[in-house]
Scaffold this motif. Structure first.
Motif, PDB file in Angstrom:
ATOM      1  N   SER A  43       1.463   6.118   7.928  1.00  0.00           N
ATOM      2  CA  SER A  43       2.449   5.994   6.844  1.00  0.00           C
ATOM      3  C   SER A  43       2.758   7.368   6.280  1.00  0.00           C
ATOM      4  O   SER A  43       3.910   7.675   5.974  1.00  0.00           O
ATOM      5  CB  SER A  43       1.904   5.105   5.731  1.00  0.00           C
ATOM      6  OG  SER A  43       1.652   3.833   6.216  1.00  0.00           O
ATOM      7  N   ASP A 158       7.957   0.990   8.595  1.00  0.00           N
ATOM      8  CA  ASP A 158       6.512   1.002   8.333  1.00  0.00           C
ATOM      9  C   ASP A 158       5.983  -0.425   8.363  1.00  0.00           C
ATOM     10  O   ASP A 158       6.133  -1.165   7.404  1.00  0.00           O
ATOM     11  CB  ASP A 158       6.222   1.656   6.984  1.00  0.00           C
ATOM     12  CG  ASP A 158       4.754   2.021   6.846  1.00  0.00           C
ATOM     13  OD1 ASP A 158       3.961   1.639   7.736  1.00  0.00           O
ATOM     14  OD2 ASP A 158       4.395   2.679   5.857  1.00  0.00           O
ATOM     15  N   GLU A 159       5.362  -0.785   9.447  1.00  0.00           N
ATOM     16  CA  GLU A 159       4.792  -2.123   9.636  1.00  0.00           C
ATOM     17  C   GLU A 159       5.721  -3.205   9.116  1.00  0.00           C
ATOM     18  O   GLU A 159       5.347  -3.988   8.244  1.00  0.00           O
ATOM     19  CB  GLU A 159       3.445  -2.228   8.925  1.00  0.00           C
ATOM     20  CG  GLU A 159       2.470  -1.185   9.410  1.00  0.00           C
ATOM     21  CD  GLU A 159       1.096  -1.351   8.785  1.00  0.00           C
ATOM     22  OE1 GLU A 159       0.721  -2.499   8.511  1.00  0.00           O
ATOM     23  OE2 GLU A 159       0.407  -0.347   8.598  1.00  0.00           O
TER      24      GLU A 159
END
Ligand code: ATP
Ligand code: MG
Lengths: 384, 282
Positions: A43, A158-159
């Motif tokens: 991240s 991000d995910e």
């Protein structure tokens, strides 16, 4: 064109270094997946690229431009957050159009853009709702829509799918894959999901404690993990590791004396290994067979069997206590506490030296490592 | 079944809580009720039985007539309104901005400022009355509404900053980051994203700020006792004499003075909806 180039990017929070010099080269239109254990800095890296965090040292270029000190909006990126981050007091339409409105685009232009994105994402009927009136999957798509309308050069995810249920995750995954082909933009995508990483990525970057451990195509990472970490990280269930010592070195294989007393052959290049050096043998669960004549024979007690239907994961303990997983067939009749014998072929073995670096495999699967590809190309050119 | 004893315990606790709160409410509301009831009675009836409800005999609007008959009552009322609303506006605006700056940005002196503001909550502003009066005198602001507004802003700010900081901190950081990716300027982020999200907190702060200002007698008496700048609380005093007090007028004007705050309170309390951020994340 939006190639993304990271050179020796470092990041520390106060005195705590988080990223220790990341080098990455991402071509325009590439789908790059970042994977790595929790807390390894994925991240953080994404946020550095987005410009939400200052880069401590190193150089980040998007397109031809060095963007280290540009604010996020001027980098031509759009980020989709793991938590969606929709503006809760704005309707879906307003959420998606806000960036365009700020950019001073015309009303008709905004309207067309938003409706087009909504159509691609199948959220046209939701445009007047507030985020709290949407399901998780719908919110996710609105978040992606908000990114699409801005026509960014680089998407940062991000995910994005981690909050969705399994079925929706598969569906959205496929949609993201299609979207990538449709938009042709560069995508950098963080995930914890093996399947997402393998299926979506043109290139996977495996990170470990703030460093890039290996970077390559999905199959390259699967077949030629450069380090023990990558070997264990890519693939599910995890690769089995058995300690051993080099017993003999042949021309196209080495022999390893395993800790449980067995002797195994592995088709790898010995390099500068000497007889007696300690090594780790790695075999993937799916390469171990429930019969005794495939190659190296291992025997152990079954401690647990997980039956998935199409396969069974057999957890066994070898004589010296080493734990192993075997992917058996779905019809396997093995039960707990039974003693079984399994075996694997020498060309399926991976060998890691005492520094956890992999030895080059000589008879890998259908894909060659980058180095081998280059070699083959060179040979091909010579013969022409 | 495990939760049953806990449940029983909870009902008991709830009852207790409600009993305490009800008692408190009655005690708190009683004087107000007495004021309102007596405002509608004749002078004689007020003294005969202060607690009795107005009957056909004792009903009288003589207090209201007296109050509304005087031209300056409207002026006092207007003064109070202006002072309260203007102070409220600035306390909310400046308070929210300061809270945003203190929580969102790292700069030199951030902690110092935060501590200074926190001290403002603990030290009553009335301790500084003399210096404030000196200051206002040298600024030539005595007997102006501006003086009152300035003092009330100073009085309301610390608590406003304190409460709003807490709420701003709870706004998910991804929201601001998403906005930054959208090229929204920091001012726009504050006005179009943060402010709408902390609306419930703003309403709370508005109520807390408004009531002491509306009710204040101290500063109007000291800073703006002039005929044209009197606020309602001060204006009421003229009915209270050393020898005779016109109770009808006092009670009626107090009753009238309740109305505007009540209206404002109703407006703000409708904003006190919780869960406004639901749907933002996850
Ligand atoms: N603001 C911060 N201050 C200090 N340390 C931080 C900060 N943000 C992140 N870190 C540290 O940086 C490291 C990397 O964090 P990061 O969020 O990038 O991990 P990640 O790879 O995304 O993990 P996950 O898969 O759990 O999301 C962690 O060890 C974390 O503790
Ligand atoms: Mg993360």
């Amino acid at each position: 064109m939006a190639d993304v180039k990271l050179s020796n990017i470092k990041k520390s929070y106060g005195n705590t270094p988080v990223l220790h010099g990341i080098d990455l080269d991402i071509k325009h239109g590439e789908f790059v997946v970042l994977v790595g254990a929790s807390g390894c800095g994925k991240s953080t890296l994404l946020r550095l690229i987005a410009g939400l965090e200052d880069i401590s040292s190193g150089e980040l270029c998007i397109g031809e431009q060095q963007v280290n000190s540009l604010p996020p909006a001027q980098r031509g990126i759009a980020m989709v957050f793991q938590s969606y981050a929709l503006y809760p007091h704005m309707t879906v339409f307003k959420n998606m159009s806000y960036g365009l409105k700020i950019a001073g685009k015309g009303k008709d232009f905004i309207d067309a853009k938003v409706r087009e994105a909504a159509r691609i994402l199948h959220i046209d009927h939701l445009l007047e709702r507030l985020p709290r009136e949407l399901s998780g999957g719908q919110r996710q798509r609105v978040a992606i829509g908000r990114a699409i309308v801005r026509d960014p050069n680089v998407f940062l995810f991000d995910e994005p799918l981690s909050n969705l249920d399994a079925a929706l995750r598969v569906k959205t995954r496929v949609e993201i894959g299609k979207l990538h082909q449709e938009l042709g933009a560069t995508i950098i995508y963080v995930t914890h999901d093996q399947v997402e990483a393998m299926t979506l990525g043109d290139k996977i970057v495996v990170m470990n404690q703030g460093r890039v451990e290996q970077c390559g195509t999905p199959l390259e990472l699967y077949q030629h993990p450069a380090t023990r970490f990558v070997g264990g990280f890519i693939g599910s269930p995890k690769m089995n590791f058995i300690d051993g010592k080099v017993a003999a070195i042949g021309s196209d294989h080495i022999e390893i004396q395993l800790s449980n007393g067995c002797r195994s052959r592995a088709c790898v290049e010995a390099g500068d290994l000497k007889v007696g050096d300690s090594v780790t043998l790695g075999v993937r669960p799916e390469h171990i067979e429930e019969r005794s004549d495939a190659g190296t024979l291992l025997s152990g007690d079954v401690s647990l069997v997980e039956r998935l239907g199409e396969a069974s994961f057999i957890y066994m303990t070898l004589g010296d206590g080493t734990e192993m997983v075997v992917r058996g067939s779905g019809e396997s009749t093995v039960t707990t506490c039974e003693r079984i014998e399994v075996s694997f072929a020498p060309h399926n073995a991976h060998v890691f030296d005492s520094n956890d670096r992999a030895l080059r495999r000589l008879k890998p699967g259908n894909v060659h490592s980058t180095a081998q590809l280059a070699q083959l190309k060179a040979v091909g050119q010579e013969t022409l | 079944m495990i939760s049953l004893p806990g449940l029983k315990h909870n009902t008991g606790k709830t009852l207790m809580t409600h009993a305490v709160l009800l008692t408190y409410t009655v005690i708190a509301l009683f004087p107000i009720l007495v004021i309102i009831v007596n405002a509608f009675k004749s002078r004689k009836a007020i003294f005969k039985d202060p607690l009795a409800l107005p009957t056909l005999d004792s009903f009288s609007l003589e207090g209201f007539e007296q109050v509304l008959g005087r031209a300056d009552f409207g002026l006092y009322f207007g003064n109070s309104m202006i002072v309260t609303l203007v102070s409220l506006f600035f306390v909310l605006l400046l308070g929210a901005m300061a809270a945003w700056a203190l929580t969102e940005y790292k700069f030199r002196g951030n902690l110092f400022l935060a501590v200074l503001i926190a001290m403002g909550i603990m030290i009553p502003i009335r301790l500084g009355t003399v210096s404030i009066l000196n200051l206002m005198a040298s600024l030539d602001l005595v007997n102006t509404l501006t003086a009152l507004v300035l003092v009330y802003i100073a009085q309301g700010l610390p608590l406003a900053v304190f409460i709003l900081s807490e709420f701003i901190r709870q706004v998910p950081k991804e929201l601001k980051e998403a906005a930054r990716c959208d090229n929204v300027s920091e001012y726009k982020i504050f006005f179009t994203i943060i402010l709408p999200l902390i609306r419930p907190a703003m309403a709370t702060v508005a109520v807390f700020t408004m009531i002491p200002i509306w009710n204040d007698l101290w500063f109007p008496l000291i800073l703006a006792p002039g005929e044209s700048t009197q606020t309602i609380t001060l204006g009421v005093q003229q009915f209270i004499g050393q020898y005779v007090t016109d109770w009808n007028a006092v009670l009626s004007s107090l009753t009238l003075a309740i109305v505007p705050v009540l209206v404002l309170y109703v407006i703000f309390s409708r904003q006190l909806i919780r869960g406004l951020t639901s749907g933002a994340v996850k």
